[in-house]
Design an enzyme around this catalytic site. Structure first.
Site, short mmCIF file in Angstrom:
data_model
loop_
_atom_site.label_atom_id
_atom_site.label_comp_id
_atom_site.label_asym_id
_atom_site.label_seq_id
_atom_site.Cartn_x
_atom_site.Cartn_y
_atom_site.Cartn_z
N ASP A 282 0.85 -1.19 0.00
CA ASP A 282 0.00 0.00 0.00
C ASP A 282 0.89 1.24 0.00
O ASP A 282 2.02 1.21 0.49
CB ASP A 282 -0.86 0.05 1.27
CG ASP A 282 -2.08 -0.88 1.19
OD1 ASP A 282 -2.34 -1.45 0.12
OD2 ASP A 282 -2.77 -1.02 2.22
N ARG B 128 -0.92 -0.90 -8.79
CA ARG B 128 -2.28 -0.43 -8.48
C ARG B 128 -2.29 1.10 -8.62
O ARG B 128 -1.46 1.78 -8.01
CB ARG B 128 -2.65 -0.81 -7.05
CG ARG B 128 -3.99 -0.21 -6.61
CD ARG B 128 -4.19 -0.33 -5.10
NE ARG B 128 -4.15 -1.68 -4.63
CZ ARG B 128 -3.87 -2.02 -3.36
NH1 ARG B 128 -3.61 -1.09 -2.46
NH2 ARG B 128 -3.84 -3.28 -2.99
C1 LIG Z 1 -8.44 -1.45 -3.98
C2 LIG Z 1 -8.07 -0.09 -3.47
C3 LIG Z 1 -6.86 0.09 -2.84
C4 LIG Z 1 -6.48 1.34 -2.41
N1 LIG Z 1 -5.22 1.53 -1.88
C5 LIG Z 1 -4.81 2.77 -1.57
C6 LIG Z 1 -3.48 3.02 -1.15
O1 LIG Z 1 -2.64 2.12 -1.03
N2 LIG Z 1 -3.14 4.30 -0.86
C7 LIG Z 1 -4.03 5.34 -0.97
O2 LIG Z 1 -3.65 6.51 -0.72
N3 LIG Z 1 -5.30 5.12 -1.34
C8 LIG Z 1 -5.72 3.88 -1.64
N4 LIG Z 1 -7.01 3.67 -2.06
C9 LIG Z 1 -8.01 4.75 -1.88
C10 LIG Z 1 -8.06 5.67 -3.09
O3 LIG Z 1 -6.87 6.42 -3.15
C11 LIG Z 1 -9.26 6.61 -3.01
O4 LIG Z 1 -9.15 7.39 -1.87
C12 LIG Z 1 -10.61 5.91 -3.00
O5 LIG Z 1 -10.60 4.79 -3.83
C13 LIG Z 1 -11.71 6.85 -3.49
O6 LIG Z 1 -11.44 7.27 -4.80
P1 LIG Z 1 -12.29 6.82 -6.07
O7 LIG Z 1 -11.32 6.57 -7.17
O8 LIG Z 1 -13.15 5.69 -5.74
O9 LIG Z 1 -13.09 8.11 -6.53
P2 LIG Z 1 -14.06 9.10 -5.76
O10 LIG Z 1 -14.14 10.30 -6.64
O11 LIG Z 1 -13.66 9.28 -4.34
O12 LIG Z 1 -15.43 8.34 -5.80
C14 LIG Z 1 -16.14 8.05 -6.97
C15 LIG Z 1 -17.48 7.43 -6.58
O13 LIG Z 1 -17.24 6.18 -5.94
C16 LIG Z 1 -18.13 6.01 -4.84
N5 LIG Z 1 -17.32 6.04 -3.60
C17 LIG Z 1 -16.02 6.37 -3.49
N6 LIG Z 1 -15.60 6.28 -2.22
C18 LIG Z 1 -16.66 5.89 -1.51
C19 LIG Z 1 -16.83 5.63 -0.13
N7 LIG Z 1 -15.85 5.77 0.76
N8 LIG Z 1 -18.07 5.23 0.27
C20 LIG Z 1 -19.08 5.10 -0.63
N9 LIG Z 1 -18.95 5.36 -1.95
C21 LIG Z 1 -17.77 5.73 -2.38
C22 LIG Z 1 -19.09 7.15 -4.92
O14 LIG Z 1 -20.15 6.75 -5.74
C23 LIG Z 1 -18.28 8.23 -5.58
O15 LIG Z 1 -19.07 9.20 -6.22
C24 LIG Z 1 -7.38 2.43 -2.55
C25 LIG Z 1 -8.60 2.25 -3.19
C26 LIG Z 1 -8.95 1.03 -3.67
C27 LIG Z 1 -10.24 0.88 -4.40
#
Ligand SMILES: Cc1cc2nc3c(=O)[nH]c(=O)nc-3n(C[C@H](O)[C@H](O)[C@H](O)COP(=O)(O)OP(=O)(O)OC[C@H]3O[C@@H](n4cnc5c(N)ncnc54)[C@H](O)[C@@H]3O)c2cc1C
Length: 306
Positions: free
Chosen positions: A132, A182
């Site tokens: 991560d 990722r």
């Molecule tokens: C498999 C995975 C591993 C990850 N690993 C890391 C990491 O190692 N380091 C790091 O900094 N970040 C990590 N993240 C988190 C990532 O950086 C984002 O903060 C998170 O995924 C939200 O961004 P998004 O791309 O989904 O877009 P967003 O613009 O946040 O969301 C798009 C849409 O997705 C849905 N959504 C998003 N988040 C949520 C929520 N919390 N609850 C409900 N609905 C939601 C909503 O419909 C929203 O409108 C990871 C995410 C995933 C999916």
């Protein structure tokens, strides 16, 4: 603004005490975390794998401050990998590891040694490890450890965060053959000097980074719930002729499960990130910060006083 406040609270031990002891918290945590124990993690993994998904498991905990805690985290991963293998859940299930939970903040060598032991156990179990990515002060150290681990365990996965200005260039560096990367937006509060601040800029960066990874020779792992970015990912998979074995989508446990199933139905590889353990506070606060509408969920639980 609200995002910044919630992320600031994620570092406050006072707010942590308040949230952890609130009677309604359990219901909120249950939505995003598989449970406290290894058996909960195995149960959630079994269910997802039965539904045609792949899994990456995260034993919750970060910013470890002493070697005993760091080694205990390592040992939990070793046990988990043994149990996953015995249950026939590898290679569908792999593990995600935070170097700060393995000692990175006070002893990078210890974090490396612990991560290496986990990579060896994953290798023996026939699966992989992804490191991560945490806040930007740890990016160089994490990429250094990754490079060392990849000498013996080349399948070790990296995470790159599209909100960082440096990431497009890091994607180029890490888009070589066999490189599992990722790509996510990034979940920490970062200053403007290193990170794009507006959602639009972050999304544009994500698309640029996705183009680099999807046109490269590695194995991209597109971690997002964003419907527009997922559609662009599907589009790029067609452009670059990447089938289900040459890239994957990733999402978090409890977030957009119907979309996860839709993508599985379309024939894509979808990996769900499953956190478990009792150190859920920092993780939960980052999920709330991403979508302040989730605070409503908190609110409803509070009103229902369960
Ligand atoms: C498999 C995975 C591993 C990850 N690993 C890391 C990491 O190692 N380091 C790091 O900094 N970040 C990590 N993240 C988190 C990532 O950086 C984002 O903060 C998170 O995924 C939200 O961004 P998004 O791309 O989904 O877009 P967003 O613009 O946040 O969301 C798009 C849409 O997705 C849905 N959504 C998003 N988040 C949520 C929520 N919390 N609850 C409900 N609905 C939601 C909503 O419909 C929203 O409108 C990871 C995410 C995933 C999916």
């Amino acid at each position: 603004m609200l995002r910044s406040v919630i992320l600031a609270a994620s570092r406050s031990s006072q707010v942590e005490r308040l949230v952890a002891t609130a009677p309604f918290t359990r219901d909120v945590v249950r939505r995003f975390v598989a449970g406290a124990g290894t058996d909960d993690a195995l149960r959630a993994t079994r269910a997802l794998v039965a539904d045609g998904q792949a899994v990456t498991l995260d034993y919750l905990g970060e910013d470890t401050t002493n070697p005993e805690q760091a080694n205990a985290t390592r040992d939990e991963y070793l046990t988990l990998l043994r149990l996953l293998s015995a249950a026939g859940l590898t290679p569908a299930a792999e593990v995600s590891v935070k170097l700060s939970a393995l000692g990175q903040l006070f002893d990078e060598q210890l974090a490396y040694d612990n991560a290496r032991a986990i990579c060896a156990a994953a290798d023996a179990a026939g699966t992989t490890v992804t490191l991560d990515m945490e806040d930007h002060t740890t990016t160089d150290s994490t990429l250094d450890v990754l490079a060392k681990l990849r000498k013996d365990y080349p399948s070790t996965g990296a995470v790159l965060q599209a909100y960082l200005r440096r990431t497009e260039s890091d994607c180029r560096e890490l888009s070589g053959a066999g490189s599992r990367v990722r790509l996510c937006k990034g979940a920490y509060k970062e200053p403007e000097s290193v990170a794009y601040q507006s959602a639009r800029e972050v999304d544009k960066s994500y698309v640029r980074c996705m183009n680099v990874l999807m046109s490269g020779d590695g194995y991209p792992m597109l971690a997002t719930h964003d419907p527009r970015l997922i559609a662009i990912g599907e589009d790029r998979a067609r452009w670059f002729d990447r089938g289900a074995d040459r890239f994957e989508f990733q999402m978090l446990y409890g977030i957009r499960p119907e979309e996860q199933q839709r993508l599985v139905g379309e024939g894509y590889t979808v990996r769900t990130y499953v956190p478990y353990g009792d150190q859920w506070y920092g993780y939960l606060m980052r999920r709330l910060a991403e979508r302040p509408a989730n605070l409503m969920f908190f609110g409803r639980a509070l009103v229902s006083k369960k």
